[in-house]
Design an enzyme around this catalytic site. Structure first.
Site, mmCIF file in Angstrom:
data_model
loop_
_atom_site.group_PDB
_atom_site.id
_atom_site.type_symbol
_atom_site.label_atom_id
_atom_site.label_comp_id
_atom_site.label_asym_id
_atom_site.label_seq_id
_atom_site.Cartn_x
_atom_site.Cartn_y
_atom_site.Cartn_z
ATOM 1 N N HIS A 27 0.765 -1.244 -0.010
ATOM 2 C CA HIS A 27 0.190 0.118 -0.016
ATOM 3 C C HIS A 27 0.875 1.100 -0.052
ATOM 4 O O HIS A 27 1.966 0.955 -0.060
ATOM 5 C CB HIS A 27 -1.042 -0.029 1.147
ATOM 6 C CG HIS A 27 -0.406 -0.010 2.558
ATOM 7 N ND1 HIS A 27 0.589 -0.856 3.139
ATOM 8 C CD2 HIS A 27 -0.573 0.851 3.680
ATOM 9 C CE1 HIS A 27 0.859 -0.533 4.184
ATOM 10 N NE2 HIS A 27 0.186 0.615 4.632
ATOM 11 N N HIS A 65 0.978 3.973 2.035
ATOM 12 C CA HIS A 65 1.270 4.814 3.311
ATOM 13 C C HIS A 65 2.580 5.270 3.403
ATOM 14 O O HIS A 65 3.386 4.534 2.876
ATOM 15 C CB HIS A 65 0.820 3.807 4.889
ATOM 16 C CG HIS A 65 -0.714 4.148 4.839
ATOM 17 N ND1 HIS A 65 -1.276 3.358 5.793
ATOM 18 C CD2 HIS A 65 -1.691 4.965 4.597
ATOM 19 C CE1 HIS A 65 -2.563 3.431 5.947
ATOM 20 N NE2 HIS A 65 -2.832 4.576 5.234
ATOM 21 N N ASP A 69 5.271 5.365 5.294
ATOM 22 C CA ASP A 69 6.153 4.439 5.905
ATOM 23 C C ASP A 69 6.604 3.248 5.099
ATOM 24 O O ASP A 69 7.428 2.648 5.227
ATOM 25 C CB ASP A 69 5.698 4.289 7.492
ATOM 26 C CG ASP A 69 4.438 3.307 7.284
ATOM 27 O OD1 ASP A 69 3.554 3.665 6.768
ATOM 28 O OD2 ASP A 69 4.424 2.358 8.240
ATOM 29 N N HIS A 70 5.680 3.156 3.939
ATOM 30 C CA HIS A 70 6.067 2.075 2.803
ATOM 31 C C HIS A 70 6.533 2.569 1.592
ATOM 32 O O HIS A 70 6.950 1.714 0.823
ATOM 33 C CB HIS A 70 4.845 1.193 2.816
ATOM 34 C CG HIS A 70 4.496 0.416 4.250
ATOM 35 N ND1 HIS A 70 4.626 -0.763 4.365
ATOM 36 C CD2 HIS A 70 3.843 1.048 5.248
ATOM 37 C CE1 HIS A 70 3.971 -1.096 5.735
ATOM 38 N NE2 HIS A 70 3.432 -0.026 6.037
ATOM 39 N N HIS A 119 -6.748 -2.766 5.716
ATOM 40 C CA HIS A 119 -6.164 -1.773 6.454
ATOM 41 C C HIS A 119 -6.516 -0.320 6.232
ATOM 42 O O HIS A 119 -5.768 0.643 5.963
ATOM 43 C CB HIS A 119 -4.570 -2.065 5.995
ATOM 44 C CG HIS A 119 -3.936 -0.922 6.596
ATOM 45 N ND1 HIS A 119 -3.633 -0.879 7.996
ATOM 46 C CD2 HIS A 119 -2.725 -0.104 6.108
ATOM 47 C CE1 HIS A 119 -2.633 0.087 8.323
ATOM 48 N NE2 HIS A 119 -1.944 0.257 7.092
ATOM 49 N N ASP A 124 0.358 -4.174 5.875
ATOM 50 C CA ASP A 124 -0.289 -3.888 7.141
ATOM 51 C C ASP A 124 -1.735 -4.141 7.002
ATOM 52 O O ASP A 124 -2.399 -4.222 5.841
ATOM 53 C CB ASP A 124 -0.334 -2.489 7.082
ATOM 54 C CG ASP A 124 1.153 -1.404 7.338
ATOM 55 O OD1 ASP A 124 1.897 -2.180 7.384
ATOM 56 O OD2 ASP A 124 1.223 -0.545 7.770
ATOM 57 N N HIS A 163 6.947 -4.748 11.426
ATOM 58 C CA HIS A 163 6.012 -3.573 11.582
ATOM 59 C C HIS A 163 5.632 -3.506 13.003
ATOM 60 O O HIS A 163 4.571 -3.341 13.616
ATOM 61 C CB HIS A 163 4.705 -3.706 10.879
ATOM 62 C CG HIS A 163 4.063 -2.391 10.370
ATOM 63 N ND1 HIS A 163 3.370 -1.889 11.022
ATOM 64 C CD2 HIS A 163 4.345 -1.574 9.294
ATOM 65 C CE1 HIS A 163 2.825 -0.611 10.533
ATOM 66 N NE2 HIS A 163 3.599 -0.571 9.463
HETATM 67 ZN ZN LIG Z 1 2.826 0.788 7.943
HETATM 68 ZN ZN LIG Z 2 -0.361 1.284 6.611
#
Ligand SMILES: [Zn+2]
Ligand SMILES: [Zn+2]
Length: 310
Positions: free
Chosen positions: A60, A62, A64-65, A137, A208, A266
């Protein structure tokens, strides 16, 4: 050889101990990258994962990815790399990944292609496929399973010699399932010399997610499940609110799917490096669990061989 190197194992923000999400899967000399949080390129250098990968899969978008892809692609462009990279991701791939790689005033020199995937897709490769499955998520997300095809059954050379079959191309033919006719007219069928096909290995990457039925289905009997465990049971409500899983929930998924081993990743910054409380919580339900740390390498052996973790 099939091995995973955890490049980033923290949730949301990088900390001194954990970088944000990225995972390298190395299989028979090929590298696949899953997610690419900020700072992934340095983690690759630090943990000896080369830049030779050709495919990058996003669970995905987000931040942080995602945020590491700009820097990584800039560096690979500066290295004058000519071979392109294909980026895969769920709904929104063209817009989000396209925009990310267009940041800055200079053009990304690295040739790339963007492919949007959806649950149910199966991306065929020579000896394996990447199966895409649904996750949950609060965003457009997917998980990925690397599923190796069955291997040929075991060939019995002693029996071949005893039957008077000359070593050479005939052995190969029989091994691949073709009957052969010998000089004296005897026909040898593969079943006489070759055992049943042996299963390949399966590695499942959750991204996630809350625990999810499609993930459990994809992970049935898998050799390794990488499942997020952002929180412990003490933060269960928060896990539900934010679309994440607790360590106990991840262990439940592993047990229900009947996987061989579980790696938790994570991890929220509120837990210490080894996260003993998350480990204990998961192991109470599923013994074969480890908590990932940055730089952890996990080898995935064939079911008949012994596992190593380093
Ligand atoms: Zn994440
Ligand atoms: Zn996420």
């Amino acid at each position: 050889m099939l091995a995973l190197t955890f490049l980033g194992t923290g949730a949301a923000c990088p900390t001194v101990e954990r970088n944000v999400s990225a995972l390298a899967v190395q299989r028979e000399g090929e590298t696949l990258l899953f997610d690419c949080g900020e700072g992934t390129q340095r983690q690759m250098m630090r943990y000896g994962v080369g830049f030779s990968f050709r495919e990058l899969f996003f669970t995905h978008y987000h931040s942080d990815h995602l945020l590491g892809v700009m820097g990584l692609f800039r560096t690979m462009g500066l290295m004058d790399r000519k071979e392109g990279v294909t980026l895969y991701g769920p709904k929104g791939a063209q817009r989000i990944l396209g925009n990310a790689l267009a940041v800055g005033i200079e053009r990304t020199r690295l040739p790339f292609e963007i492919v949007e995937v959806k649950p149910g897709d199966r991306l065929g490769r020579g000896e394996y496929e990447i199966a895409v499955f649904a996750t949950e998520h609060r965003a457009d997300t997917v998980g990925y399973a690397l599923v190796e095809h069955d291997r040929l059954g075991r060939f019995d050379p002693d029996r071949a010699r005893a039957l008077g079959i000359p070593e050479g191309p005939l052995w190969g033919q029989i091994h691949k399932g073709k009957p052969v006719t010998l000089g004296d007219g005897r026909v040898i069928s593969p079943a006489e010399l070759v055992g049943p096909a042996r299963p390949g290995r399966t590695v499942v990457i959750s991204g996630d997610t809350r625990p999810h039925a499609a993930l459990i289905a994809a992970a049935k009997g898998a050799d390794l499940l990488v499942h997020e465990a952002t929180f412990g049971e003490d933060e269960r409500e928060r896990a539900v609110e934010t679309g994440h899983s607790t360590a106990r929930e991840a262990a439940q998924v592993a047990a229900e799917a009947g996987v061989r081993r579980l790696v938790l990743t994570h991890i929220s910054a509120r837990y210490t490096r080894d996260a003993p409380e998350l480990l204990a919580e998961a192991q109470a339900l599923f013994a074969e669990t480890v908590v990932a740390r940055d730089g952890l390498t996990v080898e995935v052996p064939y079911p008949d061989r012994v596992a190593t973790v380093s």
